[in-house]
Write a protein that holds these residues in place. Structure first.
Motif, PDB file in Angstrom:
ATOM      1  N   PRO A  73      47.521  74.143 -35.918  1.00 32.48           N
ATOM      2  CA  PRO A  73      46.067  74.359 -35.935  1.00 32.48           C
ATOM      3  C   PRO A  73      45.419  73.673 -34.726  1.00 32.48           C
ATOM      4  CG  PRO A  73      46.845  73.510 -38.054  1.00 32.48           C
ATOM      5  CD  PRO A  73      47.999  73.460 -37.105  1.00 32.48           C
ATOM      6  N   ASP A  74      44.314  74.247 -34.256  1.00 38.78           N
ATOM      7  CA  ASP A  74      43.646  73.712 -33.060  1.00 38.78           C
ATOM      8  C   ASP A  74      43.275  72.247 -33.204  1.00 38.78           C
ATOM      9  OD1 ASP A  74      43.860  75.980 -31.514  1.00 38.78           O
ATOM     10  OD2 ASP A  74      41.936  76.806 -32.173  1.00 38.78           O
ATOM     11  N   HIS A  75      42.771  71.844 -34.373  1.00 42.87           N
ATOM     12  CA  HIS A  75      42.366  70.437 -34.527  1.00 42.87           C
ATOM     13  C   HIS A  75      43.565  69.497 -34.396  1.00 42.87           C
ATOM     14  CE1 HIS A  75      43.636  71.353 -38.687  1.00 42.87           C
ATOM     15  NE2 HIS A  75      43.808  70.056 -38.827  1.00 42.87           N
ATOM     16  N   LEU A  76      44.734  69.920 -34.879  1.00 42.82           N
ATOM     17  CA  LEU A  76      45.936  69.101 -34.739  1.00 42.82           C
ATOM     18  C   LEU A  76      46.374  69.037 -33.283  1.00 42.82           C
ATOM     19  CD1 LEU A  76      48.304  67.465 -35.842  1.00 42.82           C
ATOM     20  CD2 LEU A  76      49.450  69.644 -36.341  1.00 42.82           C
ATOM     21  N   ARG A  77      46.353  70.178 -32.610  1.00 42.97           N
ATOM     22  CA  ARG A  77      46.728  70.219 -31.198  1.00 42.97           C
ATOM     23  C   ARG A  77      45.814  69.315 -30.376  1.00 42.97           C
ATOM     24  NH1 ARG A  77      46.412  74.932 -28.535  1.00 42.97           N
ATOM     25  NH2 ARG A  77      48.228  74.520 -27.294  1.00 42.97           N
ATOM     26  N   GLN A  78      44.504  69.334 -30.658  1.00 45.27           N
ATOM     27  CA  GLN A  78      43.553  68.499 -29.924  1.00 45.27           C
ATOM     28  C   GLN A  78      43.831  67.018 -30.161  1.00 45.27           C
ATOM     29  OE1 GLN A  78      39.790  69.997 -31.284  1.00 45.27           O
ATOM     30  NE2 GLN A  78      39.926  71.866 -30.036  1.00 45.27           N
ATOM     31  N   ARG A  79      44.173  66.657 -31.399  1.00 47.90           N
ATOM     32  CA  ARG A  79      44.490  65.255 -31.706  1.00 47.90           C
ATOM     33  C   ARG A  79      45.753  64.805 -30.983  1.00 47.90           C
ATOM     34  NH1 ARG A  79      44.700  65.276 -37.865  1.00 47.90           N
ATOM     35  NH2 ARG A  79      46.273  63.687 -37.439  1.00 47.90           N
ATOM     36  N   VAL A  80      46.746  65.666 -30.939  1.00 48.65           N
ATOM     37  CA  VAL A  80      47.999  65.317 -30.257  1.00 48.65           C
ATOM     38  C   VAL A  80      47.763  65.143 -28.764  1.00 48.65           C
ATOM     39  CG1 VAL A  80      50.301  66.168 -29.641  1.00 48.65           C
ATOM     40  CG2 VAL A  80      49.501  66.354 -32.000  1.00 48.65           C
ATOM     41  N   VAL A  81      47.027  66.060 -28.157  1.00 47.60           N
ATOM     42  CA  VAL A  81      46.729  65.971 -26.726  1.00 47.60           C
ATOM     43  C   VAL A  81      45.942  64.702 -26.424  1.00 47.60           C
ATOM     44  CG1 VAL A  81      45.409  67.022 -24.834  1.00 47.60           C
ATOM     45  CG2 VAL A  81      46.892  68.441 -26.270  1.00 47.60           C
ATOM     46  N   ALA A  82      44.944  64.394 -27.244  1.00 46.03           N
ATOM     47  CA  ALA A  82      44.142  63.176 -27.041  1.00 46.03           C
ATOM     48  C   ALA A  82      45.021  61.933 -27.165  1.00 46.03           C
ATOM     49  CB  ALA A  82      42.998  63.129 -28.043  1.00 46.03           C
ATOM     50  N   SER A  83      45.906  61.929 -28.145  1.00 45.82           N
ATOM     51  CA  SER A  83      46.803  60.788 -28.329  1.00 45.82           C
ATOM     52  C   SER A  83      47.742  60.628 -27.133  1.00 45.82           C
ATOM     53  CB  SER A  83      47.610  60.975 -29.607  1.00 45.82           C
ATOM     54  OG  SER A  83      48.509  59.921 -29.798  1.00 45.82           O
ATOM     55  N   LEU A  84      48.252  61.729 -26.616  1.00 43.82           N
ATOM     56  CA  LEU A  84      49.120  61.666 -25.442  1.00 43.82           C
ATOM     57  C   LEU A  84      48.365  61.153 -24.219  1.00 43.82           C
ATOM     58  CD1 LEU A  84      51.146  64.967 -25.852  1.00 43.82           C
ATOM     59  CD2 LEU A  84      52.018  62.642 -26.044  1.00 43.82           C
ATOM     60  N   GLN A  85      47.119  61.566 -24.066  1.00 44.42           N
ATOM     61  CA  GLN A  85      46.322  61.094 -22.935  1.00 44.42           C
ATOM     62  C   GLN A  85      46.095  59.592 -23.018  1.00 44.42           C
ATOM     63  OE1 GLN A  85      42.960  63.750 -23.286  1.00 44.42           O
ATOM     64  NE2 GLN A  85      43.818  65.193 -21.809  1.00 44.42           N
ATOM     65  N   VAL A  86      45.813  59.081 -24.209  1.00 41.35           N
ATOM     66  CA  VAL A  86      45.629  57.635 -24.402  1.00 41.35           C
ATOM     67  C   VAL A  86      46.925  56.905 -24.080  1.00 41.35           C
ATOM     68  CG1 VAL A  86      45.258  55.840 -26.148  1.00 41.35           C
ATOM     69  CG2 VAL A  86      43.752  57.834 -26.065  1.00 41.35           C
ATOM     70  N   THR A  87      48.039  57.445 -24.534  1.00 39.70           N
ATOM     71  CA  THR A  87      49.339  56.814 -24.271  1.00 39.70           C
ATOM     72  C   THR A  87      49.644  56.775 -22.785  1.00 39.70           C
ATOM     73  OG1 THR A  87      50.171  57.544 -26.421  1.00 39.70           O
ATOM     74  CG2 THR A  87      51.811  56.938 -24.771  1.00 39.70           C
ATOM     75  N   VAL A  88      49.411  57.870 -22.091  1.00 38.22           N
ATOM     76  CA  VAL A  88      49.658  57.917 -20.645  1.00 38.22           C
ATOM     77  C   VAL A  88      48.762  56.925 -19.919  1.00 38.22           C
ATOM     78  CG1 VAL A  88      49.425  59.369 -18.586  1.00 38.22           C
ATOM     79  CG2 VAL A  88      50.546  60.279 -20.631  1.00 38.22           C
ATOM     80  N   THR A  89      47.505  56.862 -20.284  1.00 44.05           N
ATOM     81  CA  THR A  89      46.568  55.916 -19.667  1.00 44.05           C
ATOM     82  C   THR A  89      47.019  54.485 -19.909  1.00 44.05           C
ATOM     83  OG1 THR A  89      44.752  57.469 -19.942  1.00 44.05           O
ATOM     84  CG2 THR A  89      44.159  55.157 -19.607  1.00 44.05           C
ATOM     85  N   THR A  90      47.442  54.179 -21.141  1.00 47.38           N
ATOM     86  CA  THR A  90      47.906  52.831 -21.485  1.00 47.38           C
ATOM     87  C   THR A  90      49.138  52.461 -20.660  1.00 47.38           C
ATOM     88  OG1 THR A  90      47.069  53.093 -23.729  1.00 47.38           O
ATOM     89  CG2 THR A  90      48.702  51.369 -23.375  1.00 47.38           C
ATOM     90  N   VAL A  91      50.079  53.390 -20.517  1.00 47.16           N
ATOM     91  CA  VAL A  91      51.279  53.129 -19.729  1.00 47.16           C
ATOM     92  C   VAL A  91      50.914  52.876 -18.282  1.00 47.16           C
ATOM     93  CG1 VAL A  91      53.403  54.178 -18.849  1.00 47.16           C
ATOM     94  CG2 VAL A  91      52.851  54.356 -21.271  1.00 47.16           C
ATOM     95  N   ARG A  92      50.002  53.664 -17.749  1.00 46.71           N
ATOM     96  CA  ARG A  92      49.608  53.483 -16.344  1.00 46.71           C
ATOM     97  C   ARG A  92      48.931  52.130 -16.125  1.00 46.71           C
ATOM     98  NH1 ARG A  92      47.393  59.571 -15.033  1.00 46.71           N
ATOM     99  NH2 ARG A  92      49.459  60.443 -14.633  1.00 46.71           N
ATOM    100  N   VAL A  93      48.065  51.737 -17.046  1.00 48.03           N
ATOM    101  CA  VAL A  93      47.400  50.435 -16.933  1.00 48.03           C
ATOM    102  C   VAL A  93      48.419  49.320 -17.030  1.00 48.03           C
ATOM    103  CG1 VAL A  93      45.797  48.875 -18.112  1.00 48.03           C
ATOM    104  CG2 VAL A  93      45.147  51.270 -17.743  1.00 48.03           C
ATOM    105  N   THR A  94      49.342  49.449 -17.969  1.00 48.47           N
ATOM    106  CA  THR A  94      50.363  48.422 -18.146  1.00 48.47           C
ATOM    107  C   THR A  94      51.242  48.279 -16.907  1.00 48.47           C
ATOM    108  OG1 THR A  94      50.432  48.901 -20.517  1.00 48.47           O
ATOM    109  CG2 THR A  94      52.296  47.725 -19.613  1.00 48.47           C
ATOM    110  N   ARG A  95      51.525  49.385 -16.259  1.00 56.72           N
ATOM    111  CA  ARG A  95      52.357  49.362 -15.050  1.00 56.72           C
ATOM    112  C   ARG A  95      51.563  48.997 -13.810  1.00 56.72           C
ATOM    113  NH1 ARG A  95      56.077  54.772 -15.577  1.00 56.72           N
ATOM    114  NH2 ARG A  95      57.326  54.060 -17.330  1.00 56.72           N
ATOM    115  N   GLY A  96      50.231  48.968 -13.931  1.00 60.54           N
ATOM    116  CA  GLY A  96      49.401  48.630 -12.786  1.00 60.54           C
ATOM    117  C   GLY A  96      49.204  49.793 -11.831  1.00 60.54           C
ATOM    118  N   GLU A  97      49.276  50.991 -12.331  1.00 63.93           N
ATOM    119  CA  GLU A  97      49.124  52.180 -11.464  1.00 63.93           C
ATOM    120  C   GLU A  97      47.669  52.496 -11.234  1.00 63.93           C
ATOM    121  OE1 GLU A  97      51.377  55.397 -13.168  1.00 63.93           O
ATOM    122  OE2 GLU A  97      53.209  54.263 -13.107  1.00 63.93           O
TER     123      GLU A  97
END
Length: 97
Positions: A73-97
């Motif tokens: 469902p679209d709402h699930l897909r949107q939640r997954v994409v948002a969660s992945l974006q937060v994870t990628v941002t967190t990894v980049r900050v942690t790595r100092g990128e």
């Protein structure tokens, strides 16, 4: 499973094992033409392997029919994409990128 002449049973069993190991690649058409031709020839000559491959094909077709068209469902897909974006941002900050 064995095929062919009983005198060649050990070799046949080895080839059967190889063919059955790769049957999903064969059914998915993910093999290079040479290997695909070898598997096809073996299946043409070995009724136990052909039977096994047929069962595999039927199972795959059934799974595709029953599960192939499902979409999250679209709402699930949107939640997954948002969660992945937060994870990628967190990894980049942690790595100092």
């Amino acid at each position: 499973m064995a095929c062919g002449d009983p005198a060649e049973r050990a070799d046949s069993e080895s080839r059967c094992s190889e063919v059955l190991r790769d049957v999903w690649k064969f059914l998915d058409d993910e093999m290079d033409p040479d290997n695909r031709a070898k598997v096809q020839q073996h299946l043409d000559e070995c009724s136990p392997c052909l039977e096994e491959a047929g069962l595999e094909r039927k199972l795959k077709e059934l799974l595709h029919r029953k599960c192939g068209g499902d979409r999250a469902p679209d709402h699930l897909r949107q939640r997954v994409v948002a969660s992945l974006q937060v994870t990628v941002t967190t990894v980049r900050v942690t790595r100092g990128e």
